[in-house]
Motif scaffolding. Structure first.
Motif, PDB file in Angstrom:
ATOM      1  N   ILE A   1      30.115  50.846 -23.063  1.00  0.00           N
ATOM      2  CA  ILE A   1      29.706  49.512 -23.475  1.00  0.00           C
ATOM      3  C   ILE A   1      29.515  48.649 -22.235  1.00  0.00           C
ATOM      4  CG2 ILE A   1      30.376  47.465 -24.785  1.00  0.00           C
ATOM      5  CD1 ILE A   1      32.144  49.262 -26.497  1.00  0.00           C
ATOM      6  N   ILE A   2      28.417  47.858 -22.211  1.00  0.00           N
ATOM      7  CA  ILE A   2      28.213  46.922 -21.105  1.00  0.00           C
ATOM      8  C   ILE A   2      29.452  46.044 -20.997  1.00  0.00           C
ATOM      9  CG2 ILE A   2      26.876  44.953 -20.302  1.00  0.00           C
ATOM     10  CD1 ILE A   2      24.439  46.124 -21.545  1.00  0.00           C
ATOM     11  N   ASP A   3      30.031  46.000 -19.818  1.00  0.00           N
ATOM     12  CA  ASP A   3      31.302  45.286 -19.691  1.00  0.00           C
ATOM     13  C   ASP A   3      31.096  43.776 -19.707  1.00  0.00           C
ATOM     14  OD1 ASP A   3      30.653  44.381 -17.090  1.00  0.00           O
ATOM     15  OD2 ASP A   3      31.366  46.264 -16.228  1.00  0.00           O
ATOM     16  N   GLU A   4      32.232  43.061 -19.658  1.00  0.00           N
ATOM     17  CA  GLU A   4      32.163  41.611 -19.781  1.00  0.00           C
ATOM     18  C   GLU A   4      32.150  40.906 -18.432  1.00  0.00           C
ATOM     19  OE1 GLU A   4      36.508  42.824 -19.944  1.00  0.00           O
ATOM     20  OE2 GLU A   4      34.589  43.528 -20.708  1.00  0.00           O
ATOM     21  N   SER A   5      32.016  41.677 -17.341  1.00  0.00           N
ATOM     22  CA  SER A   5      32.029  41.081 -16.001  1.00  0.00           C
ATOM     23  C   SER A   5      30.668  40.520 -15.633  1.00  0.00           C
ATOM     24  CB  SER A   5      32.447  42.131 -14.970  1.00  0.00           C
ATOM     25  OG  SER A   5      33.736  42.629 -15.241  1.00  0.00           O
ATOM     26  N   PHE A   6      30.680  39.488 -14.817  1.00  0.00           N
ATOM     27  CA  PHE A   6      29.448  38.855 -14.372  1.00  0.00           C
ATOM     28  C   PHE A   6      29.484  38.653 -12.870  1.00  0.00           C
ATOM     29  CE2 PHE A   6      29.995  37.731 -18.756  1.00  0.00           C
ATOM     30  CZ  PHE A   6      28.723  37.817 -19.284  1.00  0.00           C
ATOM     31  N   LEU A   7      28.306  38.513 -12.298  1.00  0.00           N
ATOM     32  CA  LEU A   7      28.245  38.171 -10.887  1.00  0.00           C
ATOM     33  C   LEU A   7      28.892  36.812 -10.647  1.00  0.00           C
ATOM     34  CD1 LEU A   7      24.661  39.075  -9.634  1.00  0.00           C
ATOM     35  CD2 LEU A   7      26.812  39.969  -8.784  1.00  0.00           C
ATOM     36  N   THR A   8      29.628  36.717  -9.568  1.00  0.00           N
ATOM     37  CA  THR A   8      30.102  35.420  -9.104  1.00  0.00           C
ATOM     38  C   THR A   8      29.094  34.896  -8.088  1.00  0.00           C
ATOM     39  OG1 THR A   8      31.334  36.356  -7.252  1.00  0.00           O
ATOM     40  CG2 THR A   8      32.489  36.177  -9.371  1.00  0.00           C
ATOM     41  N   GLU A   9      29.193  33.635  -7.790  1.00  0.00           N
ATOM     42  CA  GLU A   9      28.285  33.053  -6.800  1.00  0.00           C
ATOM     43  C   GLU A   9      28.428  33.753  -5.456  1.00  0.00           C
ATOM     44  OE1 GLU A   9      26.987  28.616  -5.184  1.00  0.00           O
ATOM     45  OE2 GLU A   9      28.886  28.890  -6.238  1.00  0.00           O
ATOM     46  N   LYS A  10      29.658  34.112  -5.093  1.00  0.00           N
ATOM     47  CA  LYS A  10      29.899  34.772  -3.809  1.00  0.00           C
ATOM     48  C   LYS A  10      29.260  36.150  -3.764  1.00  0.00           C
ATOM     49  CE  LYS A  10      33.620  36.220  -0.684  1.00  0.00           C
ATOM     50  NZ  LYS A  10      35.080  36.242  -0.465  1.00  0.00           N
ATOM     51  N   LEU A  11      29.434  36.933  -4.824  1.00  0.00           N
ATOM     52  CA  LEU A  11      28.859  38.275  -4.858  1.00  0.00           C
ATOM     53  C   LEU A  11      27.330  38.220  -4.938  1.00  0.00           C
ATOM     54  CD1 LEU A  11      31.353  40.121  -7.215  1.00  0.00           C
ATOM     55  CD2 LEU A  11      31.098  40.405  -4.743  1.00  0.00           C
ATOM     56  N   GLN A  12      26.824  37.282  -5.717  1.00  0.00           N
ATOM     57  CA  GLN A  12      25.368  37.135  -5.845  1.00  0.00           C
ATOM     58  C   GLN A  12      24.749  36.856  -4.477  1.00  0.00           C
ATOM     59  OE1 GLN A  12      23.587  33.448  -7.089  1.00  0.00           O
ATOM     60  NE2 GLN A  12      22.588  34.445  -8.828  1.00  0.00           N
ATOM     61  N   SER A  13      25.416  36.039  -3.680  1.00  0.00           N
ATOM     62  CA  SER A  13      24.881  35.662  -2.372  1.00  0.00           C
ATOM     63  C   SER A  13      24.804  36.840  -1.410  1.00  0.00           C
ATOM     64  CB  SER A  13      25.742  34.550  -1.751  1.00  0.00           C
ATOM     65  OG  SER A  13      27.029  35.049  -1.398  1.00  0.00           O
ATOM     66  N   LYS A  14      25.560  37.898  -1.658  1.00  0.00           N
ATOM     67  CA  LYS A  14      25.564  39.071  -0.779  1.00  0.00           C
ATOM     68  C   LYS A  14      24.469  40.079  -1.140  1.00  0.00           C
ATOM     69  CE  LYS A  14      30.532  38.817   0.147  1.00  0.00           C
ATOM     70  NZ  LYS A  14      30.387  38.413   1.558  1.00  0.00           N
ATOM     71  N   LEU A  15      23.868  39.909  -2.295  1.00  0.00           N
ATOM     72  CA  LEU A  15      22.837  40.843  -2.729  1.00  0.00           C
ATOM     73  C   LEU A  15      21.515  40.567  -2.025  1.00  0.00           C
ATOM     74  CD1 LEU A  15      23.471  40.825  -6.569  1.00  0.00           C
ATOM     75  CD2 LEU A  15      24.022  42.658  -4.976  1.00  0.00           C
ATOM     76  N   THR A  16      20.751  41.620  -1.810  1.00  0.00           N
ATOM     77  CA  THR A  16      19.411  41.467  -1.255  1.00  0.00           C
ATOM     78  C   THR A  16      18.389  41.651  -2.377  1.00  0.00           C
ATOM     79  OG1 THR A  16      19.061  43.816  -0.769  1.00  0.00           O
ATOM     80  CG2 THR A  16      20.235  42.500   0.889  1.00  0.00           C
TER      81      THR A  16
END
Length: 252
Positions: free
Chosen positions: A42-57
């Motif tokens: 099942i797709i989990d309930e976690s979401f990107l945080t602003e900090k993690l999103q900023s590290k993505l390219t």
């Protein structure tokens, strides 16, 4: 169970936004009329945080979209704990991508990219064209909320494309279809029957329209154009094939 291997950026994205990386060919166990679904499917309930999103390219997010569509094509069902995700998502959102899709009800965008609530922004308009409101929405998704990829998603058998080819005139639809006409002009070298009854021609115009919308986004949004030039975002296109569910990713 076999796990899909990603680089560190992808792993962060997968762990915090998308579903667990199970073998996409595995199906839920069936018992008579019942289906047993394990929790890790099942797709989990976690979401990107602003900090993690900023590290993505942008390239990382684009690769994930491609992988997720592959899972969808291989019939890995998009199973969601929707109630839990609604509660978690109410605290904020940091999606990795924004998809500009056609209005068509046969194109379930989140499912196509094997995602759920909070994973991506979705803008819908017949013919996946761009106008001031759509551009403002894309700018909000990227400049304000940090999305890394703008995906313009056309699809096979598009009614708006066929109507533009047929020169349909009806109320406000007339003005909308006018925005598709440049894509028809771009296919002037097409060899064959240039009517809506020719699937090959309709597909050629569909692809041309996706590329036309990308051009319009770059031309009419200084914000998105500058972000792309700085490699803060990636603007890409695709055509959804209804018979298979596969997205043909287009580059320009």
């Amino acid at each position: 169970m076999k796990k899909t291997m990603y680089n560190l950026g992808v792993l962060l994205f997968v762990l915090t936004v998308l579903i667990s990386c199970n073998d996409p060919k595995k199906s839920p166990e069936k018992d008579g009329d019942s289906i047993t679904i394990s929790k890790d499917e099942i797709i989990d309930e976690s979401f990107l945080t602003e900090k993690l999103q900023s590290k993505l390219t942008p390239d990382t997010v684009y690769s994930i979209l491609q992988q997720r569509n592959k899972e969808y094509v291989e019939d890995n069902l998009t199973i969601r704990n929707t109630s839990e995700r609604i509660r978690k998502a109410s605290l904020g959102q940091f999606p990795g991508a924004v998809v500009l899709s056609c209005l068509d009800s046969r194109v379930p965008v989140e499912d196509v990219f094997h995602s759920g609530i909070g994973d991506m922004f979705v803008a819908r308009v017949a013919g996946n064209i761009s106008n001031e409101d759509i551009l403002g929405s894309l700018e909000f998704a990227c400049k304000v909320s940090g999305a890394k990829v703008v995906m313009v998603l056309g699809h096979e058998h598009c009614g708006a494309i066929k109507s533009a080819i047929d020169n349909v005139e009806l109320g406000n639809i007339t003005g909308l279809l006018a925005k598709i006409k440049p894509a028809i002009a771009r296919t002037g070298n097409f060899q064959g029957d240039k009517t809506s009854k020719n699937p090959a021609y309709v597909e050629a115009v569909t692809k041309s329209n996706v590329l036309q919308t990308i051009d319009n986004i770059r031309k009419n949004s200084a914000i998105l154009r500058e972000m792309e030039e700085k490699k803060e975002i990636k603007i890409v296109g695709g055509e959804y094939h209804m018979e298979t569910g596969k997205v043909e990713f287009l580059t320009q």
